[in-house]
Scaffold this motif. Structure first.
Motif, PDB file in Angstrom:
ATOM      1  N   TYR A  36      35.948  35.267  50.993  1.00  0.00           N
ATOM      2  CA  TYR A  36      35.673  35.964  49.726  1.00  0.00           C
ATOM      3  C   TYR A  36      36.783  36.952  49.391  1.00  0.00           C
ATOM      4  CZ  TYR A  36      30.949  34.063  49.889  1.00  0.00           C
ATOM      5  OH  TYR A  36      29.874  33.217  49.913  1.00  0.00           O
ATOM      6  N   ALA A  37      37.489  37.422  50.401  1.00  0.00           N
ATOM      7  CA  ALA A  37      38.582  38.366  50.178  1.00  0.00           C
ATOM      8  C   ALA A  37      39.763  37.706  49.463  1.00  0.00           C
ATOM      9  CB  ALA A  37      39.032  38.977  51.502  1.00  0.00           C
ATOM     10  N   LEU A  38      39.808  36.379  49.453  1.00  0.00           N
ATOM     11  CA  LEU A  38      40.893  35.688  48.752  1.00  0.00           C
ATOM     12  C   LEU A  38      40.831  35.878  47.239  1.00  0.00           C
ATOM     13  CD1 LEU A  38      41.175  32.379  50.776  1.00  0.00           C
ATOM     14  CD2 LEU A  38      42.705  34.341  50.820  1.00  0.00           C
ATOM     15  N   ILE A  39      39.732  36.406  46.740  1.00  0.00           N
ATOM     16  CA  ILE A  39      39.642  36.728  45.313  1.00  0.00           C
ATOM     17  C   ILE A  39      40.701  37.769  44.940  1.00  0.00           C
ATOM     18  CG2 ILE A  39      37.926  38.578  45.464  1.00  0.00           C
ATOM     19  CD1 ILE A  39      37.910  35.788  42.875  1.00  0.00           C
ATOM     20  N   GLY A  40      41.249  38.439  45.950  1.00  0.00           N
ATOM     21  CA  GLY A  40      42.317  39.416  45.717  1.00  0.00           C
ATOM     22  C   GLY A  40      43.567  38.807  45.112  1.00  0.00           C
ATOM     23  N   ILE A  41      43.689  37.480  45.169  1.00  0.00           N
ATOM     24  CA  ILE A  41      44.832  36.814  44.548  1.00  0.00           C
ATOM     25  C   ILE A  41      44.813  37.013  43.035  1.00  0.00           C
ATOM     26  CG2 ILE A  41      45.850  34.537  44.091  1.00  0.00           C
ATOM     27  CD1 ILE A  41      44.854  33.725  46.911  1.00  0.00           C
ATOM     28  N   VAL A  42      43.633  37.054  42.454  1.00  0.00           N
ATOM     29  CA  VAL A  42      43.508  37.179  40.991  1.00  0.00           C
ATOM     30  C   VAL A  42      44.035  38.520  40.489  1.00  0.00           C
ATOM     31  CG1 VAL A  42      41.901  37.190  39.050  1.00  0.00           C
ATOM     32  CG2 VAL A  42      41.629  35.515  40.890  1.00  0.00           C
ATOM     33  N   PRO A  43      43.546  39.667  40.994  1.00  0.00           N
ATOM     34  CA  PRO A  43      44.107  40.918  40.484  1.00  0.00           C
ATOM     35  C   PRO A  43      45.588  41.097  40.846  1.00  0.00           C
ATOM     36  CG  PRO A  43      42.518  41.360  42.217  1.00  0.00           C
ATOM     37  CD  PRO A  43      42.448  39.905  41.912  1.00  0.00           C
ATOM     38  N   LEU A  44      45.992  40.575  41.996  1.00  0.00           N
ATOM     39  CA  LEU A  44      47.399  40.674  42.378  1.00  0.00           C
ATOM     40  C   LEU A  44      48.271  39.891  41.395  1.00  0.00           C
ATOM     41  CD1 LEU A  44      49.471  41.689  44.426  1.00  0.00           C
ATOM     42  CD2 LEU A  44      49.085  39.598  45.719  1.00  0.00           C
ATOM     43  N   ALA A  45      47.881  38.687  41.064  1.00  0.00           N
ATOM     44  CA  ALA A  45      48.661  37.866  40.131  1.00  0.00           C
ATOM     45  C   ALA A  45      48.691  38.468  38.733  1.00  0.00           C
ATOM     46  CB  ALA A  45      48.101  36.449  40.080  1.00  0.00           C
ATOM     47  N   THR A  46      47.546  38.931  38.242  1.00  0.00           N
ATOM     48  CA  THR A  46      47.530  39.512  36.898  1.00  0.00           C
ATOM     49  C   THR A  46      48.319  40.814  36.848  1.00  0.00           C
ATOM     50  OG1 THR A  46      45.412  40.613  37.299  1.00  0.00           O
ATOM     51  CG2 THR A  46      45.350  38.444  36.253  1.00  0.00           C
ATOM     52  N   GLY A  47      48.313  41.556  37.946  1.00  0.00           N
ATOM     53  CA  GLY A  47      49.111  42.778  37.997  1.00  0.00           C
ATOM     54  C   GLY A  47      50.597  42.493  38.049  1.00  0.00           C
ATOM     55  N   LEU A  48      50.989  41.491  38.810  1.00  0.00           N
ATOM     56  CA  LEU A  48      52.413  41.156  38.920  1.00  0.00           C
ATOM     57  C   LEU A  48      52.964  40.549  37.638  1.00  0.00           C
ATOM     58  CD1 LEU A  48      52.574  39.684  42.537  1.00  0.00           C
ATOM     59  CD2 LEU A  48      53.451  41.882  41.754  1.00  0.00           C
ATOM     60  N   PHE A  49      52.187  39.694  36.987  1.00  0.00           N
ATOM     61  CA  PHE A  49      52.657  39.047  35.769  1.00  0.00           C
ATOM     62  C   PHE A  49      52.450  39.899  34.515  1.00  0.00           C
ATOM     63  CE2 PHE A  49      51.807  35.170  38.381  1.00  0.00           C
ATOM     64  CZ  PHE A  49      53.137  34.846  38.567  1.00  0.00           C
ATOM     65  N   GLY A  50      51.552  40.887  34.577  1.00  0.00           N
ATOM     66  CA  GLY A  50      51.335  41.773  33.438  1.00  0.00           C
ATOM     67  C   GLY A  50      50.498  41.170  32.327  1.00  0.00           C
ATOM     68  N   THR A  51      49.822  40.084  32.616  1.00  0.00           N
ATOM     69  CA  THR A  51      48.968  39.466  31.613  1.00  0.00           C
ATOM     70  C   THR A  51      47.642  39.060  32.249  1.00  0.00           C
ATOM     71  OG1 THR A  51      48.834  37.736  29.938  1.00  0.00           O
ATOM     72  CG2 THR A  51      49.960  37.169  31.970  1.00  0.00           C
ATOM     73  N   CYS A  52      46.577  39.225  31.498  1.00  0.00           N
ATOM     74  CA  CYS A  52      45.245  38.903  32.000  1.00  0.00           C
ATOM     75  C   CYS A  52      44.579  37.954  31.002  1.00  0.00           C
ATOM     76  CB  CYS A  52      44.421  40.175  32.152  1.00  0.00           C
ATOM     77  SG  CYS A  52      42.730  39.884  32.689  1.00  0.00           S
ATOM     78  N   PRO A  53      44.241  36.735  31.437  1.00  0.00           N
ATOM     79  CA  PRO A  53      43.605  35.790  30.520  1.00  0.00           C
ATOM     80  C   PRO A  53      42.275  36.298  29.948  1.00  0.00           C
ATOM     81  CG  PRO A  53      44.350  34.656  32.505  1.00  0.00           C
ATOM     82  CD  PRO A  53      44.529  36.119  32.741  1.00  0.00           C
ATOM     83  N   LEU A  54      41.504  37.003  30.757  1.00  0.00           N
ATOM     84  CA  LEU A  54      40.237  37.543  30.261  1.00  0.00           C
ATOM     85  C   LEU A  54      40.479  38.576  29.166  1.00  0.00           C
ATOM     86  CD1 LEU A  54      37.175  37.545  30.537  1.00  0.00           C
ATOM     87  CD2 LEU A  54      37.404  39.336  32.243  1.00  0.00           C
ATOM     88  N   TYR A  55      41.476  39.441  29.358  1.00  0.00           N
ATOM     89  CA  TYR A  55      41.830  40.409  28.313  1.00  0.00           C
ATOM     90  C   TYR A  55      42.221  39.667  27.035  1.00  0.00           C
ATOM     91  CZ  TYR A  55      41.993  44.785  31.036  1.00  0.00           C
ATOM     92  OH  TYR A  55      41.681  45.906  31.756  1.00  0.00           O
ATOM     93  N   SER A  56      42.961  38.576  27.155  1.00  0.00           N
ATOM     94  CA  SER A  56      43.384  37.811  25.978  1.00  0.00           C
ATOM     95  C   SER A  56      42.183  37.242  25.240  1.00  0.00           C
ATOM     96  CB  SER A  56      44.310  36.673  26.391  1.00  0.00           C
ATOM     97  OG  SER A  56      45.493  37.181  26.936  1.00  0.00           O
ATOM     98  N   MET A  57      41.225  36.690  25.976  1.00  0.00           N
ATOM     99  CA  MET A  57      40.042  36.113  25.337  1.00  0.00           C
ATOM    100  C   MET A  57      39.198  37.172  24.643  1.00  0.00           C
ATOM    101  SD  MET A  57      38.699  33.077  27.828  1.00  0.00           S
ATOM    102  CE  MET A  57      38.501  34.068  29.285  1.00  0.00           C
TER     103      MET A  57
END
Length: 68
Positions: A36-57
């Motif tokens: 379950y800790a692998l969910i940390g990939i999501v905030p790490l990726a959105t933080g590194l790329f500077g874009t969040c698909p949920l924010y866009s929607m």
């Protein structure tokens, strides 16, 4: 490609949270919940790329307003 919609403070928080969650995966190798800790990939990726698909929607942006 994707518009930047994650501000500086938001990016820092996402990267820190992502790294903490991923470190739990390696720190507790025998725990039943470690995957379950692998969910940390999501905030790490959105933080590194500077874009969040949920924010866009949802039409949200934590970036400061552009000055004209």
């Amino acid at each position: 490609m994707f518009a930047k919609n994650v501000g500086t403070i938001d990016r820092i928080v996402r990267i820190v949270v992502g790294l903490v969650l991923l470190s739990l995966f390696f720190y507790y190798p025998g725990a039943w919940w470690r995957y379950y800790a692998l969910i940390g990939i999501v905030p790490l990726a959105t933080g590194l790329f500077g874009t969040c698909p949920l924010y866009s929607m949802l039409g949200i942006s934590s970036c400061p307003a552009k000055k004209a």
